[in-house]
Design a protein around this motif. Structure first.
Motif, short mmCIF file in Angstrom:
data_model
loop_
_atom_site.label_atom_id
_atom_site.label_comp_id
_atom_site.label_asym_id
_atom_site.label_seq_id
_atom_site.Cartn_x
_atom_site.Cartn_y
_atom_site.Cartn_z
N ARG A 114 0.85 -1.04 0.00
CA ARG A 114 0.18 -0.15 0.08
C ARG A 114 0.94 1.35 -0.13
O ARG A 114 0.25 2.38 -0.29
CB ARG A 114 -0.87 0.03 1.18
CG ARG A 114 -1.87 -1.11 1.29
CD ARG A 114 -2.91 -1.02 2.40
NE ARG A 114 -3.72 -2.04 2.54
CZ ARG A 114 -3.65 -2.98 3.61
NH1 ARG A 114 -2.32 -2.84 4.31
NH2 ARG A 114 -4.33 -4.06 3.58
N ILE A 115 2.25 1.27 0.34
CA ILE A 115 2.94 2.30 0.53
C ILE A 115 3.58 2.72 -0.94
O ILE A 115 4.16 1.65 -1.60
CB ILE A 115 4.21 2.16 1.54
CG1 ILE A 115 3.58 1.70 3.06
CG2 ILE A 115 5.01 3.28 1.72
CD1 ILE A 115 4.49 1.31 4.01
N SER A 116 3.60 3.91 -1.19
CA SER A 116 4.24 4.17 -2.53
C SER A 116 5.09 5.30 -2.23
O SER A 116 4.61 6.27 -1.68
CB SER A 116 3.19 4.77 -3.48
OG SER A 116 2.29 5.91 -3.20
N VAL A 117 6.29 5.35 -2.86
CA VAL A 117 7.21 6.31 -2.85
C VAL A 117 7.83 6.93 -3.93
O VAL A 117 7.96 6.28 -4.90
CB VAL A 117 8.55 5.77 -2.22
CG1 VAL A 117 9.79 6.78 -1.70
CG2 VAL A 117 8.12 5.10 -0.86
N ILE A 118 7.81 8.49 -3.72
CA ILE A 118 8.02 9.10 -4.92
C ILE A 118 9.20 10.03 -4.53
O ILE A 118 9.27 10.98 -3.69
CB ILE A 118 6.94 10.23 -5.31
CG1 ILE A 118 5.86 9.24 -5.72
CG2 ILE A 118 7.41 10.97 -6.67
CD1 ILE A 118 4.44 10.24 -6.13
N MET A 119 10.38 9.88 -4.95
CA MET A 119 11.63 10.38 -4.67
C MET A 119 11.83 11.82 -5.37
O MET A 119 11.63 11.89 -6.71
CB MET A 119 13.02 9.74 -4.98
CG MET A 119 13.25 8.41 -4.04
SD MET A 119 13.07 8.84 -2.46
CE MET A 119 14.65 9.47 -2.53
N LEU A 120 11.95 12.81 -4.72
CA LEU A 120 12.21 14.04 -5.29
C LEU A 120 13.74 14.62 -5.06
O LEU A 120 14.59 13.88 -4.70
CB LEU A 120 11.42 15.20 -4.52
CG LEU A 120 9.95 14.94 -4.70
CD1 LEU A 120 9.09 16.16 -3.80
CD2 LEU A 120 9.39 15.02 -6.22
N THR A 121 13.99 15.67 -5.70
CA THR A 121 15.39 16.14 -5.86
C THR A 121 15.65 16.62 -4.42
O THR A 121 14.87 16.97 -3.61
CB THR A 121 15.38 17.49 -6.61
OG1 THR A 121 15.10 17.30 -7.87
CG2 THR A 121 17.04 17.93 -6.49
N THR A 177 4.28 8.43 0.66
CA THR A 177 2.65 8.48 0.94
C THR A 177 2.25 6.95 1.17
O THR A 177 2.53 6.12 0.85
CB THR A 177 2.04 8.80 -0.78
OG1 THR A 177 2.40 9.91 -1.22
CG2 THR A 177 0.46 8.52 -0.39
N VAL A 178 1.48 6.89 2.49
CA VAL A 178 1.15 5.82 2.97
C VAL A 178 -0.37 5.85 2.96
O VAL A 178 -0.99 6.96 3.08
CB VAL A 178 1.74 5.61 4.41
CG1 VAL A 178 3.07 5.37 4.15
CG2 VAL A 178 1.40 6.59 5.36
N HIS A 179 -1.13 4.63 2.98
CA HIS A 179 -2.63 4.68 3.13
C HIS A 179 -2.61 4.88 4.81
O HIS A 179 -1.91 4.44 5.62
CB HIS A 179 -3.13 3.25 2.92
CG HIS A 179 -3.40 3.03 1.29
ND1 HIS A 179 -4.54 3.38 0.72
CD2 HIS A 179 -2.62 2.97 0.38
CE1 HIS A 179 -4.56 3.30 -0.48
NE2 HIS A 179 -3.30 2.99 -0.99
N LYS A 180 -3.95 5.57 4.97
CA LYS A 180 -4.39 5.70 6.30
C LYS A 180 -4.51 4.67 7.14
O LYS A 180 -4.05 4.58 8.31
CB LYS A 180 -5.59 6.55 6.30
CG LYS A 180 -5.99 7.36 7.46
CD LYS A 180 -5.40 8.59 7.75
CE LYS A 180 -5.88 9.13 8.93
NZ LYS A 180 -5.11 10.54 9.20
N LYS A 181 -4.97 3.57 6.57
CA LYS A 181 -5.19 2.33 7.42
C LYS A 181 -3.89 1.80 7.92
O LYS A 181 -3.84 0.97 8.93
CB LYS A 181 -5.99 1.23 6.66
CG LYS A 181 -5.13 0.85 5.50
CD LYS A 181 -6.13 -0.25 4.69
CE LYS A 181 -7.09 0.31 4.07
NZ LYS A 181 -7.98 -0.48 3.24
#
Length: 309
Positions: A16-23, A70-74
Motif C-alpha cells: 500500500r506504500i508508494s514512494v516518490i523520490m524528489l530532488t 505516501t502511505v494509506h491511512k489504514k
C-alpha cells in the motif's frame, strides 16, 4: 544494497506504500518535523503535506531528505504535527555525552527552544552524574533543607500541604474548594431541572404539568434557588412567579428568606409581593426585617417605599 533496492524491498513488505523520490533539497528551519508512526513498525519524519483530496485516505510526508512518502491511512498507527526543533532535539540528544558539561549545554539549548520537559530531562541527567549540582537542583525547583535536596512537591507535602489543581494548599482549603465545586455542580443540575420543568408547566401535555408541579413541590434544597429564580421568579407568567414563592417557602434556609424579601419589594404585582411576605415564617421575622432594612438604601424610591411598609 543501493537505495533503489531498499525501496523495492520496502514496497514488497507493504504494497500500500508508494514512494516518490524528489530532488534532494535543504529544508528551511521554519518547516515542521511531523511524526507518522506505522502499524507495521517504523516512523516517517518530516512535514505532513497531505492535500485536501487525500485527507482520510492517505498520509503524505515530505522527509528531511526531500522525498515524499505516501502511505494509506489504514497503515498509520498515529500521526502528530510538531515544530522542526523537536526533530532537531531528538537528533542532538542521541549524541550528547554523559557528562555534566554536555548535559548542561543540551539543557540550555532546550531552554532557548522553550522545550521545558526536555530541559528537565537533561537537568535530571546532570543530577544523576552529580547529585549535589546546585544549579540543576534550583532550575528543577528543588528545595534545600538540612543539607538535603527535595522536589518542591516533596517539600510542600512534608510541610503538610496538598496539591490541588496545580497549587499547594492546606487540607482544610482543599476540602472547602471541593465542597464549593460540588455545590456549583448541584446548582447547575438544579438549573437544568428547573428549566425543563418550567417548560413542562407552560406546555400542552397535562401529564408533564402534573409531574413538574409535583417536582417543584418536593424541592427543599437551597442550591436550587438560583434555578428557581431564573425559570420561575423572573418570568412574566404570574402563575410561575407564584409557584416560585410557594417553592421558596418549602426551603428552610436563610437564602430562601432573602429571596422572599426580594420578591416582596421588587415584584411588580402587589398581590404577589404580599404573598411573598406572608410566606416568611414567624421564626425568621427578625432576619427578614434586617433584609428589608438593606433595601431601604435602594436607588429606586418605589423599592424604598415597599421595604418601609
Amino acid at each position: 544494497m543501493d537505495k533503489i533496492d531498499m525501496l523495492h524491498r520496502f514496497l514488497d513488505n507493504s504494497k500500500r506504500i508508494s514512494v516518490i523520490m524528489l530532488t534532494m533539497i535543504s529544508l528551511p528551519l521554519s518547516l515542521r518535523a511531523d511524526l507518522v508512526r506505522l502499524k507495521q513498525g517504523g516512523e516517517l519524519r518530516g512535514k505532513i503535506v497531505t492535500n485536501a483530496n487525500e485527507v482520510g485516505y492517505r498520509v503524505c510526508v515530505r522527509t528531511v531528505t526531500g522525498a515524499i512518502i505516501t502511505v494509506h491511512k489504514k497503515d498509520v498507527e498515529f500521526e502528530t504535527r510538531r515544530p522542526l526543533y523537536y526533530e532537531t532535539y531528538e537528533l542532538k540528544s542521541r549524541l550528547v555525552p554523559e557528562t555534566v558539561e554536555a548535559q548542561w549545554e543540551m539543557a540550555e539549548w532546550c531552554r532557548e527552544q522553550r522545550l521545558k520537559r526536555q530541559q528537565e530531562i537533561h537537568l535530571e541527567k546532570m543530577l544523576a552524574i552529580d547529585p549535589d549540582h546546585e544549579v540543576a537542583h534550583r532550575l528543577l525547583g528543588h528545595v534545600e533543607r538540612d543539607g538535603k535536596w527535595a522536589s518542591l512537591e516533596e517539600h510542600m507535602l512534608d510541610q503538610g500541604y496538598v496539591k490541588h489543581r496545580g497549587r499547594y494548599i492546606t487540607p482544610e482549603e482543599k476540602m472547602l474548594l471541593e465542597h464549593s465545586q460540588e455545590e456549583r455542580e448541584r446548582q447547575s443540575e438544579w438549573m437544568a431541572k428547573a428549566s425543563l420543568w418550567a417548560s413542562w408547566l407552560t406546555g400542552r401535555l397535562d401529564k408533564q404539568r402534573e409531574i413538574a408541579l409535583e417536582n417543584f413541590r418536593g424541592i427543599d434544597d437551597p442550591l436550587a434557588i438560583p434555578g428557581l429564580q431564573r425559570h420561575l421568579g423572573e418570568q412574566e407568567n404570574r402563575d410561575l412567579r407564584n409557584l416560585y414563592i410557594e417553592t421558596l417557602s418549602q426551603i428552610n434556609d436563610s437564602s430562601a428568606i432573602s429571596a422572599l424579601v426580594r420578591m416582596g419589594v421588587f415584584d411588580g404585582d402587589r398581590g404577589l409581593r404580599m404573598r411573598a411576605i406572608e410566606k416568611i415564617p414567624e421564626n425568621q421575622i427578625n432576619f427578614a426585617v434586617a433584609e428589608f432594612v438593606q433595601h431601604l438604601r435602594d436607588s429606586q424610591n418605589v423599592v424604598v417605599r415597599r421595604a418601609a411598609t
